[in-house]
Design a protein around this motif. Sequence first.
Motif, PDB file in Angstrom:
ATOM      1  N   LEU A 101       0.816  -1.211   0.000  1.00  0.00           N
ATOM      2  CA  LEU A 101       0.000   0.000   0.000  1.00  0.00           C
ATOM      3  C   LEU A 101       0.852   1.266   0.000  1.00  0.00           C
ATOM      4  CD1 LEU A 101      -2.877   1.072   0.005  1.00  0.00           C
ATOM      5  CD2 LEU A 101      -2.831   1.012   2.514  1.00  0.00           C
ATOM      6  N   PRO A 102       1.780   1.463   0.966  1.00  0.00           N
ATOM      7  CA  PRO A 102       2.628   2.661   0.889  1.00  0.00           C
ATOM      8  C   PRO A 102       3.623   2.620  -0.270  1.00  0.00           C
ATOM      9  CG  PRO A 102       3.333   1.251   2.698  1.00  0.00           C
ATOM     10  CD  PRO A 102       2.039   0.674   2.186  1.00  0.00           C
ATOM     11  N   ALA A 103       3.802   1.434  -0.888  1.00  0.00           N
ATOM     12  CA  ALA A 103       4.696   1.370  -2.047  1.00  0.00           C
ATOM     13  C   ALA A 103       4.115   2.101  -3.247  1.00  0.00           C
ATOM     14  CB  ALA A 103       4.978  -0.086  -2.418  1.00  0.00           C
ATOM     15  N   MET A 104       2.788   2.270  -3.272  1.00  0.00           N
ATOM     16  CA  MET A 104       2.151   2.901  -4.429  1.00  0.00           C
ATOM     17  C   MET A 104       2.515   4.379  -4.588  1.00  0.00           C
ATOM     18  SD  MET A 104      -1.559   0.998  -4.252  1.00  0.00           S
ATOM     19  CE  MET A 104      -2.205   1.927  -5.636  1.00  0.00           C
ATOM     20  N   PRO A 105       2.456   5.204  -3.513  1.00  0.00           N
ATOM     21  CA  PRO A 105       2.876   6.598  -3.707  1.00  0.00           C
ATOM     22  C   PRO A 105       4.349   6.723  -4.080  1.00  0.00           C
ATOM     23  CG  PRO A 105       2.409   6.140  -1.392  1.00  0.00           C
ATOM     24  CD  PRO A 105       1.891   4.987  -2.173  1.00  0.00           C
ATOM     25  N   ALA A 106       5.196   5.839  -3.545  1.00  0.00           N
ATOM     26  CA  ALA A 106       6.608   5.874  -3.929  1.00  0.00           C
ATOM     27  C   ALA A 106       6.771   5.532  -5.406  1.00  0.00           C
ATOM     28  CB  ALA A 106       7.413   4.907  -3.069  1.00  0.00           C
ATOM     29  N   LEU A 107       6.010   4.546  -5.870  1.00  0.00           N
ATOM     30  CA  LEU A 107       6.062   4.175  -7.284  1.00  0.00           C
ATOM     31  C   LEU A 107       5.582   5.316  -8.167  1.00  0.00           C
ATOM     32  CD1 LEU A 107       6.625   1.877  -9.305  1.00  0.00           C
ATOM     33  CD2 LEU A 107       4.236   1.181  -9.031  1.00  0.00           C
ATOM     34  N   PHE A 108       4.516   5.989  -7.729  1.00  0.00           N
ATOM     35  CA  PHE A 108       4.015   7.150  -8.475  1.00  0.00           C
ATOM     36  C   PHE A 108       5.079   8.240  -8.553  1.00  0.00           C
ATOM     37  CE2 PHE A 108       2.394  11.471  -7.837  1.00  0.00           C
ATOM     38  CZ  PHE A 108       1.768  11.681  -9.062  1.00  0.00           C
ATOM     39  N   ALA A 109       5.753   8.508  -7.425  1.00  0.00           N
ATOM     40  CA  ALA A 109       6.765   9.561  -7.402  1.00  0.00           C
ATOM     41  C   ALA A 109       7.928   9.223  -8.331  1.00  0.00           C
ATOM     42  CB  ALA A 109       7.268   9.766  -5.973  1.00  0.00           C
ATOM     43  N   VAL A 110       8.373   7.968  -8.307  1.00  0.00           N
ATOM     44  CA  VAL A 110       9.500   7.574  -9.166  1.00  0.00           C
ATOM     45  C   VAL A 110       9.128   7.704 -10.637  1.00  0.00           C
ATOM     46  CG1 VAL A 110      10.948   5.641  -9.876  1.00  0.00           C
ATOM     47  CG2 VAL A 110      10.566   6.067  -7.462  1.00  0.00           C
TER      48      VAL A 110
END
Length: 852
Positions: A505-514
Amino acid sequence: MLWAALAYSTGIVAGTYAWRPASWWLAAGTAFFAAGLYFVRDQKRKYLSAALALGAFFLVGALHIQLRGSYALPDTSLQLFADGQPVDITAHATSEAKLKETTPNELRQTIDIETEQLLLPDGTIIPAHAGIRLSVYSEAPPSSPSSPGMRLFHYGERIRLPIKLKLPRNFRNPGAFDYQGYLASHNIAALGSAKIEDVQLLPGFVGSRLELFRARVHSSIIAQVHALWPPPQAALIDAMVIGEDAFIDRDTRVDFQRSGTYHILVVSGMNVTILAFVVFWTVRRLRLNEISATLLTIFFCVLYALLTEVGAPVWRATLMCAIYLGTRLLYRDRSMLNALGIAALALLVFDPRQLFTASFQMTFVCVLIVAAIGLPLVERTSQLYRHSLAHWDSDNYGGLLLPRVAQFRLDLRLIAGRLARFIGQPLSFKITRGMTITCLRIFELLLVSAVMQMGLALPMAYYFHRATTIGLPANVAIVPLTQLLMPAAIFTAALGYLSPLLAKLPAMPALFAVKAITGTVRGLGGLRLADLRVATPSVPMVVAASAALILAMLCTRRRALLALVGLLSLLAASLALAFVPPKPQTHPGVLEVTSIDVGEGDSILLVTPQGRTLLVDAGGPTWGSGSQLDFGEDVVAPYLWTRHISHLDAVAISHGHSDHIGGMSAVLKDFHPKELWIGLLPPSRELDHLIAEAHELGIKVVRHWEGDEFELGGAKVEVLFPPQDWPVGLAPKNNDSMVLHVSYGATSVLLEGDAEKAVERRIAVLHHPHADLLKVGHHGSSTSTTEEILDSVKPSMAVISVGFRNSYGLPKSDVLSRLQSSGIHVYRTDVNGAVTFYLDGHSVTPSQPALE
């Protein structure tokens, strides 16, 4: 403390370039310090006391660098064994293995080791303790970075293997990267490679258990990142968050460099700042007191610095952050300039040689620009208006503000009052205040980013030869995304140890940012304007740009008109660095021929009597060498930039072998020549790509044939080969080489490329060329330099472009014998480095640049 750090730095420079006996510096420093103590009691002479104290710092800095040494001295203990003969070594790993770029059928890991003993072929055992950078390769195709398909070696493990040692060597051109010095600073004395099958793992452990624990945690985090994100995004998160750049390809690095956002790709001070802010903010929300919040923030920053493996840059930022936070506990005014001075002084006392590294200089210039220009501008502009938003519900607070700020507050409250008719007063006030704060924050980001781009124009041009023309919009878009990426990635990786499922779940905003960062970098970096390369600035330009930066720092806190003058001078200097090229270092009235040291390849620079420039070939890797160097970008371009050459009039390709054209793509992009000269075009993907790239860049592609004659800047160019009816093979070969005869007055040079016997004999019979200087064909191979060509040309000098201790055994002894028996003075790039010949129309004068 900033003045103290500057004085200490100036002393380090003086001690490096103006040697004096150590006793001289010590006596003078003691005298200055004692005099400063004497005058400190006299308030009327406090400035004299301060000047004497700074003088003492200056003298101590000079003494320190002379006692320490200006450069890291290489270890020579392995020099006797780097003779090309295999030697068995027993060693232990001093670092974790790092995967490197691979070919489809090969995987490599690089690891630093320290020898314990050497076993010579005659059975002699020699104890030895020296560093080696070892490349271990496997011919089995890799599976994935997280499952590499070959065993990776770890810190402290002991190994035994046969190895051929190779001493690191710099390309001997002015402006070349000091690879030897870089390795010496990491205690590496030699290089070597081995197959994975030849490496024997031994029992036992050598090293620090604490470092072993740190290395294992670092590797575990990398594995966790690759388990939580797809490989392309995981590679970027590795680099941006934890400092592991092993999986970043060269094209990605170039994209970040072109867009002016390379600092995002590497762990830097910004990462530490973001981490410190997030930790401090979180801890305070948990109701911990100031002391606990400060200590925990410093602890996590230090822990982060330990885990990243980045080294000095992140430690510098951590030290400054700790100093800055520590002042809060002492109820001191938090001055960034003072924190900067203390951190710089502490680091220089630890290692004064850091002063001469680009990383150290860029870090402190960057912080200095923010502290001395950016923050004062924010304080006198947007910060005043942000203060007007405090106590938003109070009707009396406006009376305490400056008139223009009070009017701004009043206008906003009127707007909020009108909006309240539709959505109610609480929501209208909240929306109005929130949007205003957002706009002011965006303004501050734009202002500080713009000042940063202007202030860093000089070091960017001097060290990286780039003008970051789109750095402002790129950083405005990417910095907020990085502020999202850092905490999200760290929290996700930590949560992944507890529950990989919950971590998704928190991996999704990091993926979006990258993905957003990558898209922005590729979009803006792909613009033609982003690819603006600049030559090394001239000394007057360096002085002028430095003066403009100092003026802006001094004027920012003065009256508005003076502050504007300072900013305009800084803007003018940054524009001049980008768009006003320095005058090239040439010798008018002579034909200059320089054989650039590109190892086992060719690259020849010609400068005509009228200053026109022609580059023949651009070096490149030999077939199958798998070199990670871009010879055009990393070897040829630095030499040209050091000569203050920003553009080329023409470039020529002798033939399509990689050691001649491998660096040409970068040369086309960096120097935008007007013409690309080519001869025969056998089927070749590399040649086709190069020609397509030239068309895309608007470079005129000109095919030259035997019999072409034309004038170039006061020199006469004759094409002696190939003829239009020469048969074209199925792949590039040596006898495709374009042979040029360039003359000025009664002097001339013959450039053979890799032409072999058949071509040389044809040229000798049909054209009977004479030349004072001969560029020996095919790097001194026995396939070239025939008796016929030597009898025809009758050169007095010859130059051979050849790699140091190359695996082909070039130049061949029979070729050297023929040249010697003909009375020809031979120069070689492997022995002499870059060699320049000046043809003045009457005679030829050789010259070798002085190298440090």
